[in-house]
Enzyme design. Structure first.
Site, PDB file in Angstrom:
ATOM      1  N   LEU A   1      46.932  49.515  36.969  1.00 44.00           N
ATOM      2  CA  LEU A   1      46.060  50.040  35.911  1.00 44.00           C
ATOM      3  C   LEU A   1      44.700  49.376  36.025  1.00 44.00           C
ATOM      4  CD1 LEU A   1      48.405  50.252  32.780  1.00 44.00           C
ATOM      5  CD2 LEU A   1      48.052  51.894  34.639  1.00 44.00           C
TER       6      LEU A   1
ATOM      7  N   ASN B   1      36.819  49.822  27.695  1.00 46.84           N
ATOM      8  CA  ASN B   1      37.540  50.899  28.396  1.00 46.84           C
ATOM      9  C   ASN B   1      38.987  50.445  28.610  1.00 46.84           C
ATOM     10  OD1 ASN B   1      37.929  53.384  29.555  1.00 46.84           O
ATOM     11  ND2 ASN B   1      37.257  52.738  31.566  1.00 46.84           N
TER      12      ASN B   1
ATOM     13  N   MET C   1      35.767  44.048  29.366  1.00 43.22           N
ATOM     14  CA  MET C   1      34.544  44.837  29.357  1.00 43.22           C
ATOM     15  C   MET C   1      34.804  46.190  28.685  1.00 43.22           C
ATOM     16  SD  MET C   1      32.389  43.864  32.725  1.00 43.22           S
ATOM     17  CE  MET C   1      33.185  44.960  33.856  1.00 43.22           C
TER      18      MET C   1
ATOM     19  N   GLY D   1      44.054  38.794  33.763  1.00 41.21           N
ATOM     20  CA  GLY D   1      45.023  39.563  34.546  1.00 41.21           C
ATOM     21  C   GLY D   1      45.013  39.172  36.017  1.00 41.21           C
ATOM     22  N   LYS D   2      46.211  39.202  36.624  1.00 44.68           N
ATOM     23  CA  LYS D   2      46.323  38.910  38.063  1.00 44.68           C
ATOM     24  C   LYS D   2      45.770  40.044  38.908  1.00 44.68           C
ATOM     25  CE  LYS D   2      50.413  36.008  38.464  1.00 44.68           C
ATOM     26  NZ  LYS D   2      51.743  35.949  39.096  1.00 44.68           N
ATOM     27  N   LYS D   3      45.553  41.195  38.315  1.00 42.07           N
ATOM     28  CA  LYS D   3      44.951  42.309  39.065  1.00 42.07           C
ATOM     29  C   LYS D   3      43.620  41.853  39.681  1.00 42.07           C
ATOM     30  CE  LYS D   3      43.291  46.667  39.602  1.00 42.07           C
ATOM     31  NZ  LYS D   3      41.902  46.400  39.380  1.00 42.07           N
TER      32      LYS D   3
ATOM     33  N   HIS E   1      45.339  45.805  29.597  1.00 36.70           N
ATOM     34  CA  HIS E   1      44.658  44.905  28.648  1.00 36.70           C
ATOM     35  C   HIS E   1      45.570  44.600  27.450  1.00 36.70           C
ATOM     36  CE1 HIS E   1      40.980  46.890  30.481  1.00 36.70           C
ATOM     37  NE2 HIS E   1      40.670  45.617  30.603  1.00 36.70           N
TER      38      HIS E   1
ATOM     39  N   ARG F   1      38.600  51.500  36.159  1.00 36.64           N
ATOM     40  CA  ARG F   1      37.908  52.386  37.101  1.00 36.64           C
ATOM     41  C   ARG F   1      38.801  53.541  37.580  1.00 36.64           C
ATOM     42  NH1 ARG F   1      34.892  47.346  38.452  1.00 36.64           N
ATOM     43  NH2 ARG F   1      32.713  47.807  37.965  1.00 36.64           N
TER      44      ARG F   1
HETATM   45  O1  PAF Z   1      37.682  41.196  34.156  1.00 36.97           O
HETATM   46  C1  PAF Z   1      36.757  41.595  33.416  1.00 36.97           C
HETATM   47  O2  PAF Z   1      36.916  42.553  32.645  1.00 36.97           O
HETATM   48  C2  PAF Z   1      35.424  40.884  33.464  1.00 36.97           C
HETATM   49  O3  PAF Z   1      35.124  40.438  34.748  1.00 36.97           O
HETATM   50  C3  PAF Z   1      35.313  39.739  32.441  1.00 36.97           C
HETATM   51  C4  PAF Z   1      36.310  38.626  32.744  1.00 36.97           C
HETATM   52  C5  PAF Z   1      35.562  40.265  31.032  1.00 36.97           C
HETATM   53  C6  PAF Z   1      33.917  39.137  32.485  1.00 36.97           C
HETATM   54  O4  PAF Z   1      32.942  40.074  32.192  1.00 36.97           O
END
Ligand code: PAF
Length: 286
Positions: free
Chosen positions: A185, A28, A26, A148-150, A33, A188
């Protein structure tokens, strides 16, 4: 890195490739990531990321409108990490008509923990992920997506969806990246004030402690679990947090461990609000 904003342009761009490796986000973006993108690079013949803030997975009182949009920084990081294709649709491109057809994940997995405190969250996540999968993979016989496992429960919900719909997509898990003090990390974390940022690591500490206590309880865990969890919640609460849950669950199905579950791998999961920011984290027990 090629940037595309429509489903058609994405499909044209990916047409020559056999096995995309995909990281949905999403935006940010942070080093967590980028670690997923680096992982994805070794898994396919083209590395694809998406940035789409998915309205469907936010409750009306949540932070959809204020969710940080950091376009230039996101593009720079993805480029530097070796992402080759970025799919960044706007809402009209991904949802040209109201997305009334939705994916209903298994309630046994999706209605507890995050699903209990954020009702409908996993319907929104599953729906957008299914749609993104259609856009990226189409009818290809194979592909890989890295999560991610987070977001532990999200990873399980997606794995279950992929299995139930027989999607030919390998779901690969990326380890949680942490700051030097141990804070997981998260996009938010940027909401935290400097004082809150110092305090924020306490969620991961509480979960680590809970995991250790669960391990120490051994065969008696099923009996001791409610008290251990209540203690963890109370301790975090005493520091000014508002915990939603701190709990020990089975890694296999996120259900509480039962007496006799001695060989079942466990995970400590938690969500708690610090000021206005809701953080989640988890630790797998070895
Ligand atoms: O983990 C996220 O960033 C979101 O939930 C995802 C998997 C991109 C779906 O919008």
């Amino acid at each position: 890195m090629k940037i595309v904003h429509t489903i058609d342009a994405l499909r044209q761009t990916l047409a020559p490739f056999r096995q995309p490796a995909f990281v949905p986000t999403m935006g940010n973006l942070h080093d967590g990531h980028m670690a997923l993108v680096t992982q994805a690079r070794a898994l396919g013949d083209v590395t694809v990321a998406s940035i789409f803030v998915n309205r469907l997975q936010f409750l009306p009182h949540e932070d959809f409108d204020t969710y940080p949009r950091t376009w230039q920084s996101d593009c720079d990081q993805l480029q530097a990490a070796g992402c080759q294709v970025l799919f960044a649709p706007d809402e009209k491109a991904l949802y040209p008509e109201p997305q009334t057809c939705r994916i209903q994940p298994d309630p046994a997995l999706a209605d507890l923990l995050e699903g209990q405190f954020r009702p409908g969250f996993f319907v929104g996540v599953s729906t957008v992920v299914m749609k993104l999968f259609q856009c990226v993979f189409g009818t290809r016989p194979g592909g890989v997506a890295v999560f991610g496992k987070k977001d532990y429960q999200q990873l399980m919900v997606i794995r279950h969806m992929v299995r139930q719909f027989a999607l030919p997509i390998d779901i690969v898990a990326g380890e949680t990246r942490r700051a030097a003090d141990g804070l997981a990390l998260s996009s938010r974390n940027g909401y935290l004030s400097p004082t809150e940022r110092q305090e924020a690591v306490q969620l991961s500490r509480a979960l680590r402690q809970l995991a250790q206590a669960a391990q120490a309880a051994g065969a008696d865990l099923a009996a001791q679990r409610p008290a251990l969890e209540a203690q963890a919640v109370a301790q975090l609460g005493a520091r000014g947090w508002k915990p939603d849950y701190l709990t020990v669950r089975r890694q296999t199905d996120l259900q509480p461990p039962q007496a006799g579950d001695t060989a079942v791998p466990l995970v400590a999961l938690g969500a708690a609000r610090l000021g206005a920011t809701r953080l989640i984290d988890n630790f797998e027990l070895p």
